[in-house]
Scaffold this active site. Structure first.
Site, mmCIF file in Angstrom:
data_model
loop_
_atom_site.group_PDB
_atom_site.id
_atom_site.type_symbol
_atom_site.label_atom_id
_atom_site.label_comp_id
_atom_site.label_asym_id
_atom_site.label_seq_id
_atom_site.Cartn_x
_atom_site.Cartn_y
_atom_site.Cartn_z
ATOM 1 N N LEU A 1 20.432 58.338 66.796
ATOM 2 C CA LEU A 1 19.537 57.901 67.864
ATOM 3 C C LEU A 1 20.161 56.801 68.706
ATOM 4 C CD1 LEU A 1 16.108 57.806 65.989
ATOM 5 C CD2 LEU A 1 16.917 59.527 67.607
ATOM 6 N N ASP B 1 13.584 38.781 69.278
ATOM 7 C CA ASP B 1 14.520 39.588 70.063
ATOM 8 C C ASP B 1 13.765 40.652 70.859
ATOM 9 O OD1 ASP B 1 17.057 40.300 70.983
ATOM 10 O OD2 ASP B 1 17.372 41.757 69.377
ATOM 11 N N VAL C 1 21.441 53.818 64.154
ATOM 12 C CA VAL C 1 20.094 54.313 63.911
ATOM 13 C C VAL C 1 20.138 55.834 63.938
ATOM 14 C CG1 VAL C 1 17.682 54.223 64.619
ATOM 15 C CG2 VAL C 1 19.184 52.270 65.079
ATOM 16 N N ALA D 1 23.053 53.009 68.544
ATOM 17 C CA ALA D 1 23.830 52.031 67.790
ATOM 18 C C ALA D 1 23.717 50.694 68.495
ATOM 19 C CB ALA D 1 25.293 52.454 67.683
ATOM 20 N N GLY D 2 23.865 49.610 67.723
ATOM 21 C CA GLY D 2 23.798 48.267 68.279
ATOM 22 C C GLY D 2 24.635 47.313 67.462
ATOM 23 N N GLY D 3 24.425 46.017 67.696
ATOM 24 C CA GLY D 3 25.211 45.016 66.999
ATOM 25 C C GLY D 3 24.971 45.012 65.506
ATOM 26 N N LYS E 1 17.772 52.969 59.962
ATOM 27 C CA LYS E 1 18.807 52.067 60.476
ATOM 28 C C LYS E 1 19.708 51.640 59.335
ATOM 29 C CE LYS E 1 18.326 49.249 63.875
ATOM 30 N NZ LYS E 1 17.934 48.191 64.834
ATOM 31 N N GLY F 1 23.932 47.819 63.598
ATOM 32 C CA GLY F 1 24.348 49.041 62.927
ATOM 33 C C GLY F 1 23.926 50.271 63.703
#
Length: 512
Positions: free
Chosen positions: A21, A137, A29, A23-25, A43, A27
């Site tokens: 789905l 956040d 998803v 990705a981010g800082g 996640k 990890g």
């Protein structure tokens, strides 16, 4: 959504993975399924972060807190294993794009839709704060737009990331675009930081741009802390609420309950005027248009898929392709308004009489909402407050002389200042030229050595009325919500904590 690659696992715990789905800082998803076939979002914490002991301790704490959150506008935390290698968590799957994707693709939202968005996110914040969690956040990528309303995700996770050592250069803690002044200044954190983020998020949805502009991270951070947001072109109904959410001082911001109440009242004005609740997406009409060719119907304003394809942007599935689904969206919105109205009427604490015009929240004061106009008043909206002091004549009781002269306090230049002498009392007074309703005063201190000072107004410069008083002085920008009328406005210091006087970069008076 992307297919799995050879780097991705096919199963984690009891969950079967089907696709990426995002990705981010923190990890990646994944779209995953329970053994019985229900879709969930899983996640996985990426290596490096998941190996850090400080992160793991805080991650466990935040999982326990997040599991207490229950709300219609949150993506519920279903399962987690902080002891796994790598750690992972599972939330409810929300079939819908993020607010960031919708605004990037379609441009600003309609005004009615922004009110629906703010009300839903505010209700999510109510549930999050009630569980003893602060989101920390909140931003457009963390708000997903389902057919029946927004869903807030990733609440509390930012606190776990904050436990990481600051020297790590492989952890991106994000930009200050949706951070509050107190987060940037490393001051004590309260739930009011989420309200500030909600104000930035609402401005982004209504205008299609960031309220504090773009640029280097330090430039944006400076504007967040010291400068007013750029809300030019914001619809008047939204302007009052967004300005209140973006107050520099956390105690001046409204609480989520009052935000819901405000949004419901404004939404009633729009529906009474015949403007329908639209489906997510489409230009708001209050911000810049993204080209021509939008198709308008009785229940939605949807962008033309052919126009999106011609811009090179990926074609997207929109949430309201049929009249039946659009009707369901409309019904859900009406139900949510009715529920919010009931809660606001039954549970919202009353505001204090003769208090500041802005809503407040926190232990020291009940939540208060911006003044709610009746639908009959919509044709004559109250104009937003304007900066009135800049360039006007100023006088003072004590000045050290150039380059620290009194006019420097109202010249609009944050690098010049007025600095007082060492006598008591001391005051700085601005003549606005005629009588105005005064709603806000900003004191941008270099140092404030006062142990007692007041903000005062006068019609004639001789008889003064206190509209604010305090027994402590602070440094930095101090935004003070006031309610008074006068031609003359002054900061009057009656006693000091040290032998020094006052040093003020700017003295800004806002009113109508």
């Amino acid at each position: 959504m992307q297919p799995l690659t050879s780097e991705d696992p096919v199963k984690i715990g009891t969950y079967r993975l089907q696709a990426r789905l995002g990705a981010g800082g923190m990890g990646r998803v994944y779209l995953a399924f329970t053994p019985a076939g229900r879709p969930v979002a899983l996640k996985v914490v990426r290596s490096g972060i998941g190996d850090d002991l400080d992160f793991l301790v805080r991650f466990r704490q935040e999982i326990q807190a997040a599991q207490r959150v229950r709300g219609l506008y949150t993506a519920e935390l279903i399962d987690a294993d902080p002891t796994a290698t790598p750690p992972w968590l599972v939330t409810a799957y929300v079939p819908g794009p993020s607010l960031e994707e919708v605004i990037d693709n379609d441009g600003p939202m309609q005004e009615a839709m922004v009110f629906r968005l703010i009300a839903g996110v505010a209700e999510a914040l109510q549930a999050i704060h009630a569980a003893g969690v602060i989101h920390r956040d909140l931003k457009p990528s963390n708000v997903l737009l389902a057919a029946d309303g927004p869903r807030v995700i990733d609440f509390g996770i930012a606190r776990a990331l904050a436990a990481m050592p600051l020297t790590r250069n492989d952890v991106m803690m994000g930009s200050p675009d949706f951070l509050s002044p107190e987060q940037i200044l490393d001051q004590p954190i309260t739930p009011a930081i989420d309200v500030f983020a909600l104000g930035s998020l609402a401005a982004f949805a209504a205008l299609g741009r960031l309220p504090f502009g773009q640029g280097h991270i330090t430039e944006v951070a400076h504007r967040v802390v010291h400068e007013p947001p750029d809300l030019a072109g914001c619809p008047v109904r939204l302007l009052t609420l967004i300005e209140a959410c973006l107050e520099k001082q956390p105690q001046a911001r409204p609480g989520p309950g009052r935000i819901i109440e405000f949004c419901v009242a404004r939404a009633a004005e729009l529906t009474d005027s015949g403007q329908p609740w639209p489906a997510w997406g489409g230009s708001s009409g209050g911000g810049p248009e993204r080209g021509a060719g939008s198709a308008q119907s009785a229940t939605a304003v949807l962008p033309d898929p052919a126009r999106l394809a011609s811009t090179g942007k990926p074609r997207r599935r929109y949430l309201a392709r049929t009249a039946g689904l659009a009707a369901a969206v409309l019904a859900a919105a009406v139900i949510s308004i009715a529920v919010a109205s009931h809660l606001a009427a039954g549970n919202a604490p009353a505001g204090r009489p003769n208090a500041a015009s802005r809503p407040t929240t926190g232990a020291a004061a009940p939540e208060r909402s911006p003044a709610v106009r009746k639908p009959s008043q919509a044709a004559n909206p109250v104009q937003p407050a304007a900066l009135m002091s800049q360039g006007h004549p100023v006088t003072t009781s004590s000045v050290q002389g150039p380059p620290w002269a009194a006019p420097n306090a109202v010249d609009g230049n944050p690098t010049t200042r007025w600095s007082s002498g060492w006598s008591d009392p001391q005051w700085l007074e601005v003549d606005l030229g005629k009588t105005h309703a005064i709603t806000k005063v900003v004191l941008d201190w270099e140092h404030a050595y006062a142990i007692a000072f007041q903000i005062q107004v006068s019609d004639n410069g001789a008889t003064w009325t206190d509209i604010y008083s305090t027994t402590t002085g602070t440094g930095g920008a101090q935004t003070i919500q006031v309610n008074g009328t006068g031609r003359y406005v002054r900061m009057y210091g009656a006693a000091r904590a040290t032998q020094y006087g006052y040093s003020l970069w700017e003295f800004q008076v806002f009113g109508r």
